[in-house]
Design an enzyme around this catalytic site. Structure first.
Site, mmCIF file in Angstrom:
data_model
loop_
_atom_site.group_PDB
_atom_site.id
_atom_site.type_symbol
_atom_site.label_atom_id
_atom_site.label_comp_id
_atom_site.label_asym_id
_atom_site.label_seq_id
_atom_site.Cartn_x
_atom_site.Cartn_y
_atom_site.Cartn_z
ATOM 1 N N GLN A 1 7.928 4.795 29.317
ATOM 2 C CA GLN A 1 8.027 3.784 28.273
ATOM 3 C C GLN A 1 9.393 3.793 27.586
ATOM 4 O OE1 GLN A 1 6.174 1.272 27.545
ATOM 5 N NE2 GLN A 1 4.384 1.755 28.787
ATOM 6 N N ASN B 1 2.581 4.979 25.228
ATOM 7 C CA ASN B 1 2.484 3.581 25.652
ATOM 8 C C ASN B 1 1.641 2.734 24.705
ATOM 9 O OD1 ASN B 1 0.817 5.608 27.123
ATOM 10 N ND2 ASN B 1 -0.391 3.808 27.647
ATOM 11 N N THR C 1 3.165 6.960 38.169
ATOM 12 C CA THR C 1 1.961 7.770 38.399
ATOM 13 C C THR C 1 2.230 8.787 39.498
ATOM 14 O OG1 THR C 1 0.611 5.887 37.738
ATOM 15 C CG2 THR C 1 -0.512 7.661 38.904
ATOM 16 N N THR D 1 8.688 6.327 54.729
ATOM 17 C CA THR D 1 9.800 5.372 54.831
ATOM 18 C C THR D 1 10.086 4.765 53.465
ATOM 19 O OG1 THR D 1 9.153 4.908 57.093
ATOM 20 C CG2 THR D 1 10.568 3.272 56.031
ATOM 21 N N CYS E 1 -11.003 -0.061 29.706
ATOM 22 C CA CYS E 1 -12.201 -0.716 30.230
ATOM 23 C C CYS E 1 -12.830 0.183 31.274
ATOM 24 C CB CYS E 1 -11.839 -2.053 30.857
ATOM 25 S SG CYS E 1 -11.247 -3.179 29.607
ATOM 26 N N SER F 1 9.402 4.220 35.943
ATOM 27 C CA SER F 1 8.795 3.165 36.750
ATOM 28 C C SER F 1 9.564 1.864 36.544
ATOM 29 C CB SER F 1 7.329 2.984 36.320
ATOM 30 O OG SER F 1 6.626 2.268 37.294
ATOM 31 N N ALA F 2 9.994 1.236 37.655
ATOM 32 C CA ALA F 2 10.924 0.097 37.563
ATOM 33 C C ALA F 2 10.336 -1.129 36.869
ATOM 34 C CB ALA F 2 11.388 -0.287 38.967
ATOM 35 N N HIS F 3 9.005 -1.343 36.995
ATOM 36 C CA HIS F 3 8.456 -2.592 36.456
ATOM 37 C C HIS F 3 8.418 -2.614 34.936
ATOM 38 C CE1 HIS F 3 4.222 -1.403 35.419
ATOM 39 N NE2 HIS F 3 4.470 -0.430 36.285
HETATM 40 N N1 PLP Z 1 3.193 6.716 32.156
HETATM 41 C C1 PLP Z 1 3.259 5.876 31.119
HETATM 42 C C2 PLP Z 1 3.635 6.404 29.760
HETATM 43 C C3 PLP Z 1 2.983 4.516 31.288
HETATM 44 O O1 PLP Z 1 3.045 3.686 30.246
HETATM 45 C C4 PLP Z 1 2.630 4.059 32.590
HETATM 46 C C5 PLP Z 1 2.289 2.635 32.824
HETATM 47 O O2 PLP Z 1 1.590 2.006 32.072
HETATM 48 C C6 PLP Z 1 2.572 4.982 33.635
HETATM 49 C C7 PLP Z 1 2.866 6.300 33.384
HETATM 50 C C8 PLP Z 1 2.189 4.577 35.029
HETATM 51 O O3 PLP Z 1 3.171 3.783 35.621
HETATM 52 P P1 PLP Z 1 2.900 3.104 37.052
HETATM 53 O O4 PLP Z 1 1.719 2.208 36.873
HETATM 54 O O5 PLP Z 1 4.141 2.352 37.324
HETATM 55 O O6 PLP Z 1 2.640 4.177 38.023
#
Ligand code: PLP
Length: 382
Positions: free
Chosen positions: A177, A149, A70, A234, A321, A197-199
């Protein structure tokens, strides 16, 4: 528990946790400090940057660590817009970008920035004619996701990069994604900037990156000396080391994609054979290998998710939601799907933990729970 929500997030890999714990406990100094522990933190940061860049196919200097996709998305759009040549003020988004990116589009429009949007076809593919019409000499940048996504449908990044290039404008790609699911190299992407995004690939939450092409005009949005002045604050060293470790663990993505595609296709085929009125969105389009976005007649997604929960299966609905209840997905609305059908959307997203046993279990246990509900629904409609 059978976890079918890999597009939402993934479990951190054990080696990621181990690497992070080591840094949390032992390399806690500030990487900007001049003393010996600070220098050690700086070396650890440089090492993680080089390792991550190697996997991502970019130069270490092109990697800007952020708190996730994000932040990377927002800084890319605002940073590229602020640096665009005079006369280039328009920003182009697709209508199916991530919800956070569409909020940014609305915020920019409210500030007076002209925003152009590109629609999608009923199967979720980007409308390239609309893209060609939207991208022009006044465009400051185009921001497009690499894969959706919700539907998993892949976007034509190379074609849009060519349009952007021809118009002399910059392309930002939200590859959140894609990275970790399909092979990716920044150098070959055609994009000026790419978010991740790492997660989403077994790394930690709260860390990600913006890859920014060397020499690309860009105005920093968070001021500070870190990340070559492009993102102050940091550095989250444990998170960054966790992300570099997760990237190195990715392995043969083409083989994993083929495995997941086979599992996903078997699941979709099996559900359609066992139940009436199963509809899969984007099935004819090129999709992320493990993503299935479907509805069972018009059974509300919450009803289906409750049954899945009963079976020990974790999945998502397509609805957003809000305080007023469930809103139909903006992605499905852009595809022209009626609200009642959009509110039935369920997303099953497979990943590293998914097996053929999971698919067999679902095909064995879900149809008996949904079949009577579908019959009842049809009787009411008759
Ligand atoms: N962009 C896409 C296409 C995503 O699927 C997501 C997470 O669901 C994000 C951005 C946002 O990622 P984060 O929550 O790690 O900032």
């Amino acid at each position: 528990m059978i976890y079918l929500d890999h597009n939402a997030t993934t479990a951190p890999a054990p080696a990621v946790l181990e690497a992070m714990l080591q840094v949390l406990g032992s390399v806690w100094a500030n990487a900007s400090s001049q003393h010996a522990p600070g220098q050690q933190a700086r070396r650890t940061l440089a090492d993680a940057r080089a390792r991550a860049a190697q996997v991502l196919g970019c130069k270490p200097a092109e990697l800007i660590f952020t708190s996730g996709a994000t932040e990377a998305n927002h800084m890319a759009v605002r940073g590229l817009l602020a640096a665009a040549a005079p006369g280039r003020r328009r920003v182009v988004f697709s209508q199916v970008e991530h919800a956070g990116q569409l909020r940014l589009a609305r915020a920019l429009a409210a500030q007076g920035v002209p925003v152009d949007t590109i629609g999608v076809h009923p199967d979720g593919r980007l409308d390239l004619e609309q893209a060609a019409a939207a991208i022009g000499p006044e465009t400051a940048l185009v921001s497009l996701m690499a894969a959706n996504n919700e539907t998993g449908v892949l976007m034509p990044v190379a074609e849009v990069a060519a349009l952007a290039h021809a118009a002399g404008t910059a392309l930002h790609v939200d590859a959140t994604q894609c990275i970790g699911k399909l092979p990716f190299r920044f150098a070959d992407s055609g994009a000026a900037a790419v978010s991740l995004s790492a997660h989403k690939f077994h790394g930690p939450k709260g860390v990600g990156a913006l890859l920014l092409r060397q020499g690309q005009p860009f105005v920093a949005q968070t001021l500070g000396s870190q990340e070559r002045g492009r993102r102050g604050g940091t550095e989250n060293l444990p998170g960054i080391v966790g992300m570099a470790t997760a990237l190195e663990l990715l392995g043969d993505l083409a083989a994993e994609a083929a495995r997941l595609r086979a599992l996903r296709d078997a699941l979709e085929r099996g559900l359609a054979a066992a139940l009436p009125r199963v509809h899969v969105w984007g099935q004819a389009a090129e999709r992320l290998p493990g993503t299935s976005y479907l509805r069972f007649g018009r059974l509300e997604a919450d009803v289906v998710l409750q049954r899945l929960e009963r079976l020990g299966v974790a999945a998502s609905s397509g609805a957003a939601c809000s305080s007023g209840g469930s809103e139909p997905s903006h992605v499905l609305r852009a595809m022209g799907v009626a609200p009642a059908e959009a509110l039935a959307a369920v997303r099953l997203s497979m990943g590293a933990s998914s097996t053929a046993q999971d698919v067999d279990y679902l095909l064995h246990s879900l149809p008996p729970l949904l079949e009577p509900l579908l019959r009842e629904e049809q009787a009411l409609a008759a």
